[in-house]
Design a protein around this motif. Sequence first.
Motif, PDB file in Angstrom:
ATOM      1  N   PRO A  88       0.823  -1.231   0.000  1.00 27.19           N
ATOM      2  CA  PRO A  88       0.000   0.000   0.000  1.00 27.19           C
ATOM      3  C   PRO A  88       0.850   1.272   0.000  1.00 27.19           C
ATOM      4  CG  PRO A  88      -0.835  -1.567   1.607  1.00 27.19           C
ATOM      5  CD  PRO A  88       0.482  -2.100   1.132  1.00 27.19           C
ATOM      6  N   ALA A  89       1.932   1.277   0.812  1.00 26.57           N
ATOM      7  CA  ALA A  89       2.806   2.458   0.865  1.00 26.57           C
ATOM      8  C   ALA A  89       3.493   2.680  -0.480  1.00 26.57           C
ATOM      9  CB  ALA A  89       3.853   2.275   1.963  1.00 26.57           C
ATOM     10  N   ALA A  90       3.956   1.581  -1.098  1.00 29.11           N
ATOM     11  CA  ALA A  90       4.638   1.683  -2.402  1.00 29.11           C
ATOM     12  C   ALA A  90       3.675   2.206  -3.467  1.00 29.11           C
ATOM     13  CB  ALA A  90       5.196   0.328  -2.804  1.00 29.11           C
ATOM     14  N   LEU A  91       2.429   1.746  -3.436  1.00 28.67           N
ATOM     15  CA  LEU A  91       1.423   2.208  -4.397  1.00 28.67           C
ATOM     16  C   LEU A  91       1.149   3.704  -4.229  1.00 28.67           C
ATOM     17  CD1 LEU A  91      -1.170  -0.721  -4.424  1.00 28.67           C
ATOM     18  CD2 LEU A  91       0.218   0.062  -6.357  1.00 28.67           C
ATOM     19  N   LEU A  92       1.019   4.146  -2.975  1.00 23.48           N
ATOM     20  CA  LEU A  92       0.763   5.569  -2.712  1.00 23.48           C
ATOM     21  C   LEU A  92       1.934   6.432  -3.184  1.00 23.48           C
ATOM     22  CD1 LEU A  92      -0.884   5.385   0.834  1.00 23.48           C
ATOM     23  CD2 LEU A  92      -1.992   6.075  -1.302  1.00 23.48           C
ATOM     24  N   ILE A  93       3.172   5.965  -2.921  1.00 18.71           N
ATOM     25  CA  ILE A  93       4.359   6.701  -3.368  1.00 18.71           C
ATOM     26  C   ILE A  93       4.395   6.777  -4.886  1.00 18.71           C
ATOM     27  CG2 ILE A  93       6.903   6.632  -3.489  1.00 18.71           C
ATOM     28  CD1 ILE A  93       6.826   5.447  -0.635  1.00 18.71           C
ATOM     29  N   PHE A  94       4.057   5.678  -5.552  1.00 24.33           N
ATOM     30  CA  PHE A  94       4.058   5.672  -7.020  1.00 24.33           C
ATOM     31  C   PHE A  94       2.981   6.599  -7.575  1.00 24.33           C
ATOM     32  CE2 PHE A  94       2.401   4.121 -11.073  1.00 24.33           C
ATOM     33  CZ  PHE A  94       3.566   4.152 -11.836  1.00 24.33           C
ATOM     34  N   ILE A  95       1.763   6.527  -7.002  1.00 22.91           N
ATOM     35  CA  ILE A  95       0.635   7.315  -7.512  1.00 22.91           C
ATOM     36  C   ILE A  95       0.854   8.816  -7.303  1.00 22.91           C
ATOM     37  CG2 ILE A  95      -1.826   7.837  -7.165  1.00 22.91           C
ATOM     38  CD1 ILE A  95      -2.177   4.821  -6.494  1.00 22.91           C
ATOM     39  N   PHE A  96       1.360   9.191  -6.109  1.00 19.58           N
ATOM     40  CA  PHE A  96       1.455  10.616  -5.771  1.00 19.58           C
ATOM     41  C   PHE A  96       2.840  11.218  -6.006  1.00 19.58           C
ATOM     42  CE2 PHE A  96      -2.222   9.205  -3.263  1.00 19.58           C
ATOM     43  CZ  PHE A  96      -3.159  10.132  -3.694  1.00 19.58           C
ATOM     44  N   CYS A  97       3.856  10.397  -6.255  1.00 17.15           N
ATOM     45  CA  CYS A  97       5.214  10.925  -6.479  1.00 17.15           C
ATOM     46  C   CYS A  97       5.740  10.579  -7.875  1.00 17.15           C
ATOM     47  CB  CYS A  97       6.180  10.402  -5.414  1.00 17.15           C
ATOM     48  SG  CYS A  97       5.819  11.026  -3.760  1.00 17.15           S
ATOM     49  N   PHE A  98       5.888   9.289  -8.145  1.00 12.61           N
ATOM     50  CA  PHE A  98       6.542   8.885  -9.390  1.00 12.61           C
ATOM     51  C   PHE A  98       5.654   9.064 -10.620  1.00 12.61           C
ATOM     52  CE2 PHE A  98       9.084   6.550  -6.249  1.00 12.61           C
ATOM     53  CZ  PHE A  98      10.350   6.947  -6.653  1.00 12.61           C
ATOM     54  N   TYR A  99       4.366   8.789 -10.496  1.00 17.25           N
ATOM     55  CA  TYR A  99       3.467   8.959 -11.655  1.00 17.25           C
ATOM     56  C   TYR A  99       3.395  10.421 -12.096  1.00 17.25           C
ATOM     57  CZ  TYR A  99      -0.703   8.977 -14.592  1.00 17.25           C
ATOM     58  OH  TYR A  99      -1.573   9.172 -15.636  1.00 17.25           O
ATOM     59  N   PRO A 100       3.175  11.396 -11.157  1.00 15.59           N
ATOM     60  CA  PRO A 100       3.195  12.806 -11.579  1.00 15.59           C
ATOM     61  C   PRO A 100       4.540  13.211 -12.180  1.00 15.59           C
ATOM     62  CG  PRO A 100       2.223  12.593  -9.407  1.00 15.59           C
ATOM     63  CD  PRO A 100       2.802  11.264  -9.744  1.00 15.59           C
ATOM     64  N   MET A 101       5.647  12.658 -11.638  1.00 19.76           N
ATOM     65  CA  MET A 101       6.976  12.980 -12.161  1.00 19.76           C
ATOM     66  C   MET A 101       7.107  12.516 -13.609  1.00 19.76           C
ATOM     67  SD  MET A 101      10.672  11.781 -10.652  1.00 19.76           S
ATOM     68  CE  MET A 101      10.120  12.039  -8.969  1.00 19.76           C
ATOM     69  N   ILE A 102       6.646  11.299 -13.870  1.00 15.93           N
ATOM     70  CA  ILE A 102       6.695  10.750 -15.239  1.00 15.93           C
ATOM     71  C   ILE A 102       5.830  11.585 -16.174  1.00 15.93           C
ATOM     72  CG2 ILE A 102       6.081   8.751 -16.679  1.00 15.93           C
ATOM     73  CD1 ILE A 102       6.754   7.020 -14.143  1.00 15.93           C
ATOM     74  N   GLN A 103       4.633  11.957 -15.703  1.00 19.47           N
ATOM     75  CA  GLN A 103       3.725  12.778 -16.511  1.00 19.47           C
ATOM     76  C   GLN A 103       4.317  14.157 -16.802  1.00 19.47           C
ATOM     77  OE1 GLN A 103       0.631  12.051 -18.003  1.00 19.47           O
ATOM     78  NE2 GLN A 103       1.382  10.004 -17.538  1.00 19.47           N
ATOM     79  N   ALA A 104       5.022  14.735 -15.813  1.00 19.25           N
ATOM     80  CA  ALA A 104       5.659  16.050 -16.008  1.00 19.25           C
ATOM     81  C   ALA A 104       6.757  15.956 -17.067  1.00 19.25           C
ATOM     82  CB  ALA A 104       6.231  16.554 -14.687  1.00 19.25           C
TER      83      ALA A 104
END
Length: 260
Positions: A24-40
Amino acid sequence: MKQKKAKMSLEKKHNLTGWAFLIPAALLIFIFCFYPMIQAIILSFTKKGSGFAGLANYQRILKDKTFQQCLFNTVFYFIIQVPVMLLLALGLAHLLNSPKIKGKSIFRTLIFLPCATSLVSYSMIFKSLFAQDGLVNNIITTLGFDRVDWFQNAWAARFVIIIALIWRWTGYNITIPLLKPTILLTAIMSTSGTLQLFDESVNLTSGGPGKSTMTLAHYVYNISFVETPKFNYAAAISVFILVSVAVLSAIQMKVGDKRD
């Protein structure tokens, strides 16, 4: 044999429990940190209404005078604030580890207290201190000097931001046995924080006078939400900040590697 199976079963249970907490923690980090970074990063290579734009946004950075001003301000804060803060923290740590000093816990609390202060609150305090009729100007006039218009002079305003940053972030107690690793960690965190500096630029000086104290993060905010939105260009500047932080952190880790 039964004990071995029971032991394996217990290890498996512990592993599953660990994964249950981790996923769950890894999913939250990916959704709110890494996914926006990739999109940016993807967004930085596009233009509104025209799809893929290659390096156009990055080429625009090289010609943007406001970006150059903001880059200069950010680097200036970094060059002055980080070394002064580290040296001051080291000096305070040395004093607080001295056997001659009594009431160390009180002093440690007082030194660390600014770190726990609200960003907006401490910005307002410094705004009041350096106002035309503020405490700093009253002391200056008492000493026989003219008042300084701290927020209308570009260099004066820059130094107000630097003083505020040093006051807020010096509260580190560096212990002597772990001196080098702690200085390295502090340097990396300070580098990252200064290159992403936003609150002081917005709350203390509003980027003024003109844009002479505006930071890169403040500029990204302005071109995203204050001016006509240019999200693609803002994403390109954000990627520039990300790469800068990563490169400088890597250099600091290499230079400060204990094995060298």
